[in-house]
Design a protein around this motif. Structure first.
Motif, PDB file in Angstrom:
ATOM      1  N   ARG A 192      -9.191   6.756  -0.359  1.00 59.67           N
ATOM      2  CA  ARG A 192      -8.642   5.615  -1.086  1.00 59.67           C
ATOM      3  C   ARG A 192      -8.690   5.929  -2.580  1.00 59.67           C
ATOM      4  O   ARG A 192      -9.714   6.383  -3.090  1.00 59.67           O
ATOM      5  CB  ARG A 192      -9.424   4.345  -0.788  1.00 59.67           C
TER       6      ARG A 192
ATOM      7  N   GLY B 135      -7.456  -2.085   4.616  1.00 58.46           N
ATOM      8  CA  GLY B 135      -8.311  -1.821   5.770  1.00 58.46           C
ATOM      9  C   GLY B 135      -7.490  -1.624   7.041  1.00 58.46           C
ATOM     10  O   GLY B 135      -7.791  -0.749   7.869  1.00 58.46           O
ATOM     11  N   PHE B 136      -6.437  -2.420   7.196  1.00 63.34           N
ATOM     12  CA  PHE B 136      -5.563  -2.272   8.352  1.00 63.34           C
ATOM     13  C   PHE B 136      -4.789  -0.959   8.281  1.00 63.34           C
ATOM     14  O   PHE B 136      -4.637  -0.263   9.296  1.00 63.34           O
ATOM     15  CB  PHE B 136      -4.589  -3.452   8.432  1.00 63.34           C
TER      16      PHE B 136
ATOM     17  N   ARG C 205     -10.812  -8.302  12.856  1.00 62.77           N
ATOM     18  CA  ARG C 205     -11.745  -7.838  11.818  1.00 62.77           C
ATOM     19  C   ARG C 205     -11.079  -7.653  10.465  1.00 62.77           C
ATOM     20  O   ARG C 205     -11.772  -7.498   9.443  1.00 62.77           O
ATOM     21  CB  ARG C 205     -12.383  -6.523  12.260  1.00 62.77           C
ATOM     22  N   HIS C 206      -9.749  -7.651  10.426  1.00 61.08           N
ATOM     23  CA  HIS C 206      -9.041  -7.468   9.157  1.00 61.08           C
ATOM     24  C   HIS C 206      -8.800  -8.792   8.429  1.00 61.08           C
ATOM     25  O   HIS C 206      -8.108  -8.815   7.410  1.00 61.08           O
ATOM     26  CB  HIS C 206      -7.712  -6.758   9.397  1.00 61.08           C
TER      27      HIS C 206
ATOM     28  N   CYS D 241      -7.773  -2.731  -6.799  1.00 60.59           N
ATOM     29  CA  CYS D 241      -6.919  -3.846  -6.379  1.00 60.59           C
ATOM     30  C   CYS D 241      -5.880  -4.155  -7.449  1.00 60.59           C
ATOM     31  O   CYS D 241      -6.221  -4.363  -8.619  1.00 60.59           O
ATOM     32  CB  CYS D 241      -7.780  -5.079  -6.116  1.00 60.59           C
TER      33      CYS D 241
ATOM     34  N   ASP E  31      -6.929  -8.103   4.988  1.00 60.38           N
ATOM     35  CA  ASP E  31      -7.332  -6.827   4.386  1.00 60.38           C
ATOM     36  C   ASP E  31      -6.255  -5.787   4.705  1.00 60.38           C
ATOM     37  O   ASP E  31      -6.393  -5.012   5.661  1.00 60.38           O
ATOM     38  CB  ASP E  31      -8.690  -6.409   4.935  1.00 60.38           C
TER      39      ASP E  31
ATOM     40  N   SER F 223      -6.151  -6.314  -2.462  1.00 63.14           N
ATOM     41  CA  SER F 223      -7.337  -6.316  -1.607  1.00 63.14           C
ATOM     42  C   SER F 223      -7.457  -7.630  -0.853  1.00 63.14           C
ATOM     43  O   SER F 223      -6.861  -8.650  -1.241  1.00 63.14           O
ATOM     44  CB  SER F 223      -8.596  -6.085  -2.448  1.00 63.14           C
ATOM     45  N   GLY F 224      -8.251  -7.608   0.213  1.00 66.06           N
ATOM     46  CA  GLY F 224      -8.426  -8.789   1.034  1.00 66.06           C
ATOM     47  C   GLY F 224      -8.840 -10.041   0.289  1.00 66.06           C
ATOM     48  O   GLY F 224      -8.283 -11.116   0.517  1.00 66.06           O
TER      49      GLY F 224
ATOM     50  N   THR G  86       0.827  -1.211   0.000  1.00 64.74           N
ATOM     51  CA  THR G  86       0.000   0.000   0.000  1.00 64.74           C
ATOM     52  C   THR G  86       0.859   1.257   0.000  1.00 64.74           C
ATOM     53  O   THR G  86       1.613   1.483   0.948  1.00 64.74           O
ATOM     54  CB  THR G  86      -0.929   0.026   1.230  1.00 64.74           C
TER      55      THR G  86
ATOM     56  N   GLU H 157      -5.778   1.809   6.877  1.00 63.24           N
ATOM     57  CA  GLU H 157      -6.698   2.890   7.236  1.00 63.24           C
ATOM     58  C   GLU H 157      -6.924   2.938   8.740  1.00 63.24           C
ATOM     59  O   GLU H 157      -6.991   4.029   9.337  1.00 63.24           O
ATOM     60  CB  GLU H 157      -8.020   2.741   6.489  1.00 63.24           C
ATOM     61  N   ALA H 158      -7.009   1.779   9.373  1.00 61.07           N
ATOM     62  CA  ALA H 158      -7.184   1.747  10.827  1.00 61.07           C
ATOM     63  C   ALA H 158      -5.977   2.351  11.533  1.00 61.07           C
ATOM     64  O   ALA H 158      -6.120   3.059  12.544  1.00 61.07           O
ATOM     65  CB  ALA H 158      -7.405   0.310  11.296  1.00 61.07           C
TER      66      ALA H 158
END
Length: 254
Positions: free
Chosen positions: A217, A201-202, A185-186, A221, A198, A162-163, A109, A204-205
């Motif tokens: 974003r 997603g991680f 949750r990821h 992907c 993900d 992507s996840g 990323t 962003e967290a």
């Protein structure tokens, strides 16, 4: 002009130029067809230099600053031009105009940062290792040391795996949860399959945990769109090679 994707929140800052480039618009051929900007994948170095010059011209914010990325959480504070790949780190920050901070990826990323009020920018390469080890928070801390405020920082992350396409296995999940117990949750596990992670997603967290609230974003992907982006995992699954795309942010000269 070589095309790129941009984030509206960063594009709205007059003194900043940025872009997330894919594989279109370059002069590499074969497995690296398009805008490959990496010397280390087997492409012709002279062709890579042509691609890098195209990126510099498209951004128009000065000389590219490119690190030797090693999947670490290290951040360099840059105050002047840097010989390509002469510094080993995976992120950088600056308050100096005329430097185009550049990150190379092919599934990991890329993240670009800016505090327009402070005139401070940053860029990070967040693979799973760097993200887990804290590269995002380290960039925000380094920007803060230059006068930025996390609450003012605008961040955008670009094309990344992507996840659904990032299978990692039970061992990865176990090791990750030992470091981030609240990170379940990821992950998701398809019926009869292995856990998938993900990464965006991680990322962003971690941005939110560092105090960044304006997050965008950009792009899609990398694995799912090999015609648009270089994807290391997609190439590996097909027994071929691939290049690296580039994300860039720079402060214009005033």
């Amino acid at each position: 002009m070589t095309a790129c994707e941009t984030a509206p929140a960063l594009a709205a800052i007059p003194a900043i130029r940025h872009g997330f480039f894919g594989r279109s618009g370059g002069v590499s051929t074969g497995d690296f067809a398009g805008l490959n900007v990496s010397w280390s994948v087997g492409d012709d170095p002279l062709v890579v230099e042509q691609n890098r010059r195209r990126v510099e011209e498209a951004i128009g914010a000065g000389k590219l600053v490119i690190l030797r990325q090693v999947h670490s959480a290290r951040v360099e504070t840059v105050t002047g031009p840097v010989d390509p790949s002469s510094r080993e780190a995976d992120a950088m920050v600056t308050a100096t105009p005329g430097l185009a901070l550049a990150i190379l990826t092919a599934d990991c990323t890329p993240i670009l940062f800016a505090d327009p009020a402070a005139g401070v920018i940053g860029a990070a390469h967040a693979g799973w290792r760097g993200a887990v080890d804290g590269v995002v928070g380290n960039v925000v801390a380094a920007m803060t040391a230059l006068g930025a405020d996390p609450a003012r920082i605008r961040a955008a992350y670009g094309p990344t795996i992507s996840g659904p396409n990032y299978e990692v296995g039970e061992g990865f999940k176990r090791d990750f949860l030992a470091l981030h117990p609240d990170g379940g949750r990821h992950f998701h596990t398809p019926p009869g399959g292995q856990p998938h992670f993900d990464l965006p997603g991680f990322v962003e967290a971690r941005l939110r945990a560092a105090g960044v609230t304006t997050i965008e974003r950009v792009g899609a992907c990398t694995y799912a769109h090999p015609e648009r982006y270089f994807s290391h995992r997609h190439a590996t699954h097909r027994g071929t090679r691939t290049g690296r795309q580039i994300a860039v942010i720079g402060l214009t000269q005033v």
